[in-house]
Design an enzyme around this catalytic site. Sequence first.
Site, PDB file in Angstrom:
ATOM      1  N   HIS A 147      54.440 -12.605  56.030  1.00  0.00           N
ATOM      2  CA  HIS A 147      55.762 -11.728  56.064  1.00  0.00           C
ATOM      3  C   HIS A 147      55.804 -10.697  56.213  1.00  0.00           C
ATOM      4  O   HIS A 147      56.736  -9.875  55.841  1.00  0.00           O
ATOM      5  CB  HIS A 147      57.218 -11.881  54.353  1.00  0.00           C
ATOM      6  CG  HIS A 147      56.753 -13.674  53.922  1.00  0.00           C
ATOM      7  ND1 HIS A 147      58.065 -13.806  54.039  1.00  0.00           N
ATOM      8  CD2 HIS A 147      56.310 -14.297  53.471  1.00  0.00           C
ATOM      9  CE1 HIS A 147      58.523 -15.455  53.294  1.00  0.00           C
ATOM     10  NE2 HIS A 147      56.906 -15.555  52.829  1.00  0.00           N
ATOM     11  N   ASP A 173      53.017 -14.443  48.967  1.00  0.00           N
ATOM     12  CA  ASP A 173      53.440 -16.407  49.743  1.00  0.00           C
ATOM     13  C   ASP A 173      53.305 -16.265  50.306  1.00  0.00           C
ATOM     14  O   ASP A 173      53.647 -15.765  51.692  1.00  0.00           O
ATOM     15  CB  ASP A 173      54.867 -16.248  48.724  1.00  0.00           C
ATOM     16  CG  ASP A 173      55.657 -15.114  49.568  1.00  0.00           C
ATOM     17  OD1 ASP A 173      56.212 -13.801  49.190  1.00  0.00           O
ATOM     18  OD2 ASP A 173      57.206 -16.362  49.927  1.00  0.00           O
ATOM     19  N   GLU A 174      53.515 -17.451  51.544  1.00  0.00           N
ATOM     20  CA  GLU A 174      54.080 -18.485  52.261  1.00  0.00           C
ATOM     21  C   GLU A 174      52.916 -18.013  53.385  1.00  0.00           C
ATOM     22  O   GLU A 174      53.459 -17.916  54.691  1.00  0.00           O
ATOM     23  CB  GLU A 174      55.063 -18.908  52.370  1.00  0.00           C
ATOM     24  CG  GLU A 174      55.844 -19.034  52.099  1.00  0.00           C
ATOM     25  CD  GLU A 174      57.354 -19.370  51.879  1.00  0.00           C
ATOM     26  OE1 GLU A 174      58.032 -20.100  51.118  1.00  0.00           O
ATOM     27  OE2 GLU A 174      58.072 -18.227  52.333  1.00  0.00           O
ATOM     28  N   ASN A 175      51.681 -17.571  53.448  1.00  0.00           N
ATOM     29  CA  ASN A 175      50.156 -16.577  54.527  1.00  0.00           C
ATOM     30  C   ASN A 175      50.054 -18.679  55.293  1.00  0.00           C
ATOM     31  O   ASN A 175      48.582 -18.841  54.395  1.00  0.00           O
ATOM     32  CB  ASN A 175      50.479 -16.171  53.629  1.00  0.00           C
ATOM     33  CG  ASN A 175      49.017 -16.135  54.681  1.00  0.00           C
ATOM     34  OD1 ASN A 175      48.761 -15.563  56.163  1.00  0.00           O
ATOM     35  ND2 ASN A 175      47.144 -15.660  54.976  1.00  0.00           N
ATOM     36  N   GLU A 227      50.273 -18.351  44.940  1.00  0.00           N
ATOM     37  CA  GLU A 227      49.865 -18.432  45.506  1.00  0.00           C
ATOM     38  C   GLU A 227      48.209 -17.682  46.008  1.00  0.00           C
ATOM     39  O   GLU A 227      47.258 -18.072  46.166  1.00  0.00           O
ATOM     40  CB  GLU A 227      49.895 -17.851  47.085  1.00  0.00           C
ATOM     41  CG  GLU A 227      51.049 -19.828  47.820  1.00  0.00           C
ATOM     42  CD  GLU A 227      52.143 -19.174  47.168  1.00  0.00           C
ATOM     43  OE1 GLU A 227      51.843 -18.410  46.580  1.00  0.00           O
ATOM     44  OE2 GLU A 227      53.224 -19.739  48.814  1.00  0.00           O
TER      45      GLU A 227
END
Lengths: 709, 709
Positions: free
Chosen positions: A261, A324-326, A376
Amino acid sequence: MTNKSFVSVLLMVCSISVSARQIESTKVLLRQHHLMPVPASIHFLPGRLAINASFAVAVDGHTDARLEAYIHRASRRLEGRTGFEFTRGAATDPQQATLLVQCKGPGSSVPSVRDDESYSLDVSEKQALLKAVTVVGALRGIETFLQLLEGDRQGYFIPAVTITDKPRFPWRGLLIDAGRHFEPVEVIKRNLDAMAAVKLNVLHWHLTEDQGFRIESKRYPTLHQLGSDGLYYTQDQVREIIAYAGDRGIRVMPEFDMPGHATSWLVAKPELGSAPGPYKIERKNGIFEPAFDPTREELYKFLEGFFAEMAQLFRDEYMHIGGDENEGHQWNKNPKIQAFMKEKGIKDNHALQAYFNQHLSKILVRLGKKMIGWDEILHPDLPKDTVIHSWRGPASLAEAARKGYDGILSAGFYIDLMYPTWQHYKIDPVASDNTLSESELAHILGGEATMWGEWVSPETIDSRIWPRTAAIAERLWSPASVTDVDDMYRRLDAVSLELEELGLTHEKNVDMMLRRLARTKEIGPLKTLLSVVEPVKQYHRSQTHPATMLSPLTRLIDAATPDSRAAREFSELVDGLLSDAPRFRQNKDTIKAVLMQWRDVRPALDVLIDQSPILREAEQLPKDLLEIGNAGLEAMSYLDADIPPPVDWRTSRLAMLEQASKPKAEVEFAIVKPMRNLIILAAEMPALKSVPVSQWKQRVLTLAEEKKQ
Amino acid sequence: MTNKSFVSVLLMVCSISVSARQIESTKVLLRQHHLMPVPASIHFLPGRLAINASFAVAVDGHTDARLEAYIHRASRRLEGRTGFEFTRGAATDPQQATLLVQCKGPGSSVPSVRDDESYSLDVSEKQALLKAVTVVGALRGIETFLQLLEGDRQGYFIPAVTITDKPRFPWRGLLIDAGRHFEPVEVIKRNLDAMAAVKLNVLHWHLTEDQGFRIESKRYPTLHQLGSDGLYYTQDQVREIIAYAGDRGIRVMPEFDMPGHATSWLVAKPELGSAPGPYKIERKNGIFEPAFDPTREELYKFLEGFFAEMAQLFRDEYMHIGGDENEGHQWNKNPKIQAFMKEKGIKDNHALQAYFNQHLSKILVRLGKKMIGWDEILHPDLPKDTVIHSWRGPASLAEAARKGYDGILSAGFYIDLMYPTWQHYKIDPVASDNTLSESELAHILGGEATMWGEWVSPETIDSRIWPRTAAIAERLWSPASVTDVDDMYRRLDAVSLELEELGLTHEKNVDMMLRRLARTKEIGPLKTLLSVVEPVKQYHRSQTHPATMLSPLTRLIDAATPDSRAAREFSELVDGLLSDAPRFRQNKDTIKAVLMQWRDVRPALDVLIDQSPILREAEQLPKDLLEIGNAGLEAMSYLDADIPPPVDWRTSRLAMLEQASKPKAEVEFAIVKPMRNLIILAAEMPALKSVPVSQWKQRVLTLAEEKKQ
């Protein structure tokens, strides 16, 4: 709400003690209040405290500027509602004050997760006595006092009552994502006011995203200069917001999401990325590849400098690092990173992120901050004083608690997904069937509603946050036993209106947007349509209508609000009808009137759509609504006449409903389920007659549910 | 609007040239636009310029940050209305741009009364070409472009048109009084946006009053510290506002009202007053005695210092020194002042004020500022470069012009007095029967709407300013011949809605306030009542309901807005009926439906009033409305049946109407006049039959008018 549920609510939320002497006052004791969150303990008593022009507040014991300013603002709100002008300043004689605040001490100078927010409020016919250990507790009690206001022919009053209250969880937050769409200072301020009104105590300020770097860095000014389109908070504004929040007993915790992000950071600092630049501010929504390169020492030097600056600016003890969301795509493609992992024995991307987080953690420890990040980041190497922020669910939170980590829940509180309030309301950070020990349970600190910013503008954000977030606030404050959905909705209506006095725009901007869409003040027909549709849920927006972060958020979906009240009411009407087997008279006329309104609104809507091309995407909706209204009226006719519909009626009408239920213009009808029940009922009437009347309703509901599959 | 007035409007406001070739396009040429102000010259042509997702703007010739930012904001507004996402930045090929702006130069760096605001706009099917001499002219043209947007089944478009435009007067202002009630920065900003939208170019910022000193003085900080209750603009905020206004081509002229209206100054500086202190911030409304002592040399030293500071802060060349309503009571009572006057041969208070003004004038001249003040400052000793601001009327303005003074008009533009728009619209700074020479006429620079702040809060101020001020803006910009009231109202409705996209709250706060008053979202009945009442006019507010500057402005009168649209529509309906003698069928059913709604709304209103004591003051209104509705329905029955009403019917119904017309809760029915017409018509039917039908309407109107006396 039926009388039955009314009584059950009262039994649940109030512990009522009725003595022989009080029998004559039963009506008063069974009082319906609209407190939200419901206090830990509440007993109504006979009598009332009049609120009139002589209203005055006195403070006994500790006082300070924050408490006095809060009392001043509360008094102005009370003036606004009642129309009285009160004498300014504290009452000269505490015994004569309408509200006497007894506060033991100031509490912490910076709002903290350990703040004592408890208070008690005793209202008699002579005075309301508010007692609190800290000023923050007093502020919470003042909001309760304001919510207790009622009016009747005799005037305004607060019912006599004894309240003892404290929060169930110490961490009750609202995340505002200013990264994807910037939200100006006044938006943040009015939402802080609303948060205080429902006793939320953490603003989680999501300040950086692929789509925007929203805070001034004096140390690395190119970050905001190149990463924000000029839309960022100056440090003066940040201090202003923190002070404003602090005045309301609200912590401000910033989030700097990393290592993913991170696109907007890399516009100014491509050398910190895991792939060569240049980078541009991301305009789309989704999950993107750009991520910090955790193998570079310069990164940690930069982050140490950056966090040092931010640690000085933000006073809260927690610093949210996202995490998150890496997905690690850039890491996979970068040979140097791969070589580094091999050399250090880092076995996968999750481990590499843990390596990164360990560095981060050390930096934050040196700066005196506690680290918090999304699910995460949980990894065996993660320091135990890190807090886990769960978007996965209570189970992952319990798992973290078992491992000794503090945690907060956001799974189920994603208000950006446009689900109805009751769905959020039933979520609890602690599952009722949990097997956690007392000490493990203590790790679960609370939760946060998350206002992710893909599809909100300053014009629409309030209607996405409120009033639904008030129900989440109740979940996090009130006893776990407070779960009556009907009663929640009743109180939510009242609280929603009261939030407007704080400048919130969730109600008033809807009509404004409809006027702009229709290019006229005569928006009645459009309101009828809007009342029965909702924005598409989950992540379905933009799947049919490609949009970016620069797209105008002024379409029908943006005016539409989640959790259609009209649909809920229609559903209740049909439920009532179903319960009235075999005569089906209950609500009959009201249902017909509603259906006729739906059937008849089309011509007026067609005219509006003709003059407003922006509404063209919705032109099927009036046709659908006409069909829905017609089908419902047919069903009512068959029921009235007690004759079976033609053989293919059921199939054709359910097929019509199926078509109508598909999203158009990214909104969807919220009345499909009760309509299906009505059609099935009319179609099944002949068959129902062979089963006992008591089973009819359940049979219809079961068939309708099957039809849905 | 009738077809007749429609055509007359077009003939008046558009000069239409119809060639033989264009005959088939007559429909297009006779286009109804909703431009406000109406341009100096406008010719519609056949064809249209499509507005779609490929919309782009290019600038040819001079450009600068101000112009580009304005184009950026205008593009976002167009996106918001149409739902398209335009490509950001300027069009790469000017010939492909939808809107091409050709601007010769920047104009003055600080907005000035001498700015060239002219522009031309030529819209063809291929492109809109906007030409202007200065950036400010271009900004005015961009607003015209935005107002031209239309939509139909084929999409959004701008009709082909040729416009040549420039203002009639160079000074077109709005006074905002932040002294009596403070208005936060965001209120000022959104009103500046609205001003720019209707081409106003002066914010007259009334910053000091008996009730508040609203600006930070770094030189004399006790002024704002003691005189403002903490509600004042910091100098940073002032600079922010000036820059914001400048970006929109708007001058910011401050007013420091003196020697009267000075109480709040004297709280900090009692030694400058004409009577011994101490002084307290005034809380009441009215005219008060405190005034500077013009005989003291220290006063002028202080003022020199104060104005030096303000002259540096404000960039406008004019400085408004008020000068109004100083009745000299303190001067009369002060023996030292009386002795001074005797010694200096100053014969009266008016002369003493002139003495004061001469000193002020010298100070301002030294600071490079021109002095402007209210009517009262006109005196033979007044320097000729002073500007007279007239609250007395065009005659006093003409008198000043004859004496060689520049002047602006506010008499007739007092929007705080709650008069309907048409009354302001008919006022002209230059009386049509004036006998001024060309050079004398040139002294009349324009006018200002005055939003005096006794009874406005940040919540209500927009609805007092808008949309009425848009009509005043038209008076000051458009040719004097633009006077059609029906057409003005038609366009005003459209402009009012467009102002909402700028964040103005004049429409949306009304329902919000009703929800607070009624404590429910179900405000339909209250809206019916509110639609036919208006706030009391002139200075009648507070005469029955004592109030101070600290009173909450959240009552029914605050939600009510001037210039009832429903009343205007009802009046038109009754006019139509009257014109339809002798059958009286026109509008008959609509009138009856309206009257029945009025008659039937009472029970629902009674319920609301019972639960909201703040509405109790209005409890007579639903009863009155029921009586009005009944009387109207009786009149309609007599007309229908063509039978005369009973002998005392007329008297009793007019007496009822007389009672009903008295203000209650400080609002008054706006439907009294058409109701009187209706009653007289029914009562006079037998008598009317003896006169020619063509005279019936006039006879009824005459009788109704007599009845009013």
